[in-house]
Motif scaffolding. Structure first.
Motif, short mmCIF file in Angstrom:
data_model
loop_
_atom_site.label_atom_id
_atom_site.label_comp_id
_atom_site.label_asym_id
_atom_site.label_seq_id
_atom_site.Cartn_x
_atom_site.Cartn_y
_atom_site.Cartn_z
N LEU A 62 7.61 -18.47 31.67
CA LEU A 62 7.51 -17.45 30.62
C LEU A 62 6.51 -16.36 30.99
O LEU A 62 6.74 -15.17 30.74
CB LEU A 62 7.11 -18.12 29.30
CG LEU A 62 8.14 -19.11 28.72
CD1 LEU A 62 7.59 -19.76 27.46
CD2 LEU A 62 9.44 -18.39 28.41
N LEU A 63 5.37 -16.75 31.59
CA LEU A 63 4.39 -15.75 32.02
C LEU A 63 4.95 -14.83 33.10
O LEU A 63 4.70 -13.62 33.11
CB LEU A 63 3.12 -16.45 32.50
CG LEU A 63 2.29 -17.16 31.42
CD1 LEU A 63 1.14 -17.93 32.06
CD2 LEU A 63 1.74 -16.16 30.41
N LYS A 64 5.71 -15.41 34.01
CA LYS A 64 6.29 -14.61 35.08
C LYS A 64 7.30 -13.62 34.53
O LYS A 64 7.32 -12.43 34.90
CB LYS A 64 6.94 -15.52 36.11
CG LYS A 64 7.55 -14.76 37.27
CD LYS A 64 8.24 -15.68 38.23
CE LYS A 64 8.91 -14.84 39.33
NZ LYS A 64 9.66 -15.68 40.28
N GLU A 65 8.17 -14.04 33.61
CA GLU A 65 9.16 -13.14 33.03
C GLU A 65 8.48 -12.04 32.23
O GLU A 65 8.93 -10.87 32.25
CB GLU A 65 10.12 -13.93 32.14
CG GLU A 65 11.03 -14.87 32.91
CD GLU A 65 11.95 -15.65 31.99
OE1 GLU A 65 11.80 -15.50 30.75
OE2 GLU A 65 12.81 -16.38 32.49
N LEU A 66 7.39 -12.37 31.54
CA LEU A 66 6.67 -11.35 30.78
C LEU A 66 6.06 -10.30 31.70
O LEU A 66 6.09 -9.10 31.41
CB LEU A 66 5.58 -12.02 29.94
CG LEU A 66 4.76 -11.09 29.03
CD1 LEU A 66 5.66 -10.42 28.02
CD2 LEU A 66 3.66 -11.87 28.32
N GLU A 68 7.17 -9.43 34.71
CA GLU A 68 8.24 -8.60 35.26
C GLU A 68 8.74 -7.59 34.24
O GLU A 68 9.02 -6.44 34.57
CB GLU A 68 9.40 -9.50 35.72
CG GLU A 68 9.07 -10.39 36.90
CD GLU A 68 8.85 -9.59 38.16
OE1 GLU A 68 9.38 -8.46 38.24
OE2 GLU A 68 8.14 -10.07 39.06
N ARG A 69 8.85 -7.99 32.97
CA ARG A 69 9.31 -7.07 31.93
C ARG A 69 8.30 -5.96 31.70
O ARG A 69 8.67 -4.80 31.45
CB ARG A 69 9.54 -7.86 30.64
CG ARG A 69 10.19 -7.05 29.53
CD ARG A 69 10.46 -7.91 28.33
NE ARG A 69 11.33 -9.04 28.66
CZ ARG A 69 11.67 -9.99 27.80
NH1 ARG A 69 11.18 -9.98 26.57
NH2 ARG A 69 12.46 -10.96 28.18
N SER A 74 6.80 -0.47 31.09
CA SER A 74 5.62 0.39 31.03
C SER A 74 5.05 0.56 32.43
O SER A 74 4.16 -0.17 32.84
CB SER A 74 4.57 -0.22 30.10
OG SER A 74 4.21 -1.51 30.54
N PRO A 75 5.62 1.50 33.23
CA PRO A 75 5.09 1.70 34.58
C PRO A 75 3.67 2.24 34.55
O PRO A 75 3.26 2.89 33.60
CB PRO A 75 6.06 2.73 35.18
CG PRO A 75 6.64 3.42 34.00
CD PRO A 75 6.71 2.39 32.91
#
Length: 335
Positions: A62-66, A68-69, A74-75
């Motif tokens: 879940l932390l990894k997907e967050l 990446e999103r 928000s670049p």
């Protein structure tokens, strides 16, 4: 990653399996059954598991997907380079000194020439080009090789070296990044375009006094159309100054014609400012060897009127040359 450890004595358990979350990647440690009956070569191996193979409800996944999103939504904002940050304005004294030192203010009796000079004095990079190429340009155009500053202040030809340098700094070359060079070249180019049109309008109107404007335009375009300008530049041996690192014949039209046109127009703007319209005719017909009678310069066939000039009777029955047009002055009864 593979870790190996051997134990001398282990309990007789057929399989030992446990996991640990102390490391960034979960580890699974498995006990492998030895092939021999002895326990001396018994090994325990730790294998890193790919994070993508984590269970759906795993906190690490879940932390990894967050993360990446967050990267996609928000670049990270970029700080603009320092060269785009506004500089503090010059004080009145320094600003006035810059204007007073401008070459444009040194020619009060030649306002048109002054407007085409660079807004600041030429620097070392400009002088490097002048030292390397200016003599070659003068020789090709048929001018004395001595510096133009030998002329007096009341002679516009004194600025010829500067204007000739600006004429060859087309928008595709390196020196045009300097503001004073870019501005000077663009002004010469603007002036030279209409100087050429005026020269040929005067020439063809006197040579064909009863011809309509359409064939006259075709005659002009046949001589100084953008497709024909590379031919004249090469005939005058000026192509190496425009393309010092490239073979002009191997360039595509879109790479060859715009620089040639820009230099050609600016060149005649400089010649007109320093020497006048007679010199424009000389360079056109002697240096570039333009031939108005060439087959590819003739207009389309139309109904032709008799070419009789009733105004300039001294030219009746005589084919005008460029020398006649350049030196012609109307008789006193028309003045």
């Amino acid at each position: 990653m593979e870790l190996s450890s051997s134990f001398s004595q282990l309990p007789k358990i057929s399989d030992i399996s446990f996991s640990s979350s102390c490391a960034p990647f979960p580890l699974q440690i498995r006990y492998l059954k030895p092939h021999h009956k002895t326990l001396q070569n018994l090994g325990v191996f730790a294998v890193a598991v790919d994070p993508q193979e984590l269970p759906k409800n795993s906190p690490q996944r879940l932390l990894k997907e967050l993360a990446e999103r967050k990267k996609t939504t928000s670049p990270k904002k970029r700080i603009p380079p320092k060269r785009f940050i506004l500089k503090p304005p010059l004080d009145d004294k320094r600003l006035a000194q810059r204007f007073l030192n401008s070459p444009q203010l040194s020619l009060k009796q030649f306002p048109l020439l002054s407007s085409c000079l660079p807004s600041s004095r030429l620097n070392n990079a400009d002088q490097t080009w002048i030292d390397e190429y200016l003599l070659e340009a003068k020789q090709a155009l048929g001018y004395p090789l001595e510096p133009s500053d030998r002329f007096g202040d009341d002679n516009p030809a004194k600025q010829f070296d500067t204007l000739l340098y600006l004429a060859f700094q087309h928008p595709s070359c390196e020196r045009t990044n300097a503001r004073h060079v870019r501005s000077g070249h663009s002004r010469l180019c603007f002036l030279g375009q209409y100087v050429l049109e005026l020269a040929f309008a005067e020439y063809f109107l006197q040579r064909y006094p009863r011809e309509s404007p359409a064939p006259l335009r075709e005659r002009v375009f046949g001589l100084i159309g953008k497709r024909n300008l590379p031919k004249w530049i090469k005939a005058a041996s000026l192509h190496n100054l425009i393309f010092p690192y490239d073979n002009m014949d191997k360039l595509q039209r879109k790479e060859r014609e715009p620089p040639v046109k820009s230099v050609f127009w600016a060149l005649f703007g400089a010649i007109y400012l320093c020497f006048g319209m007679p010199e424009v005719y000389r360079v056109l017909f002697e240096v570039f060897e333009m031939d108005p009678e060439a087959e590819d310069c003739q207009p389309k066939l139309r109904r032709q009127f008799e070419d009789v000039d009733y105004v300039s009777v001294e030219f009746e029955g005589k084919q005008l040359s460029w020398q006649d047009v350049a030196a012609y002055k109307a008789s006193s009864r028309f003045v």
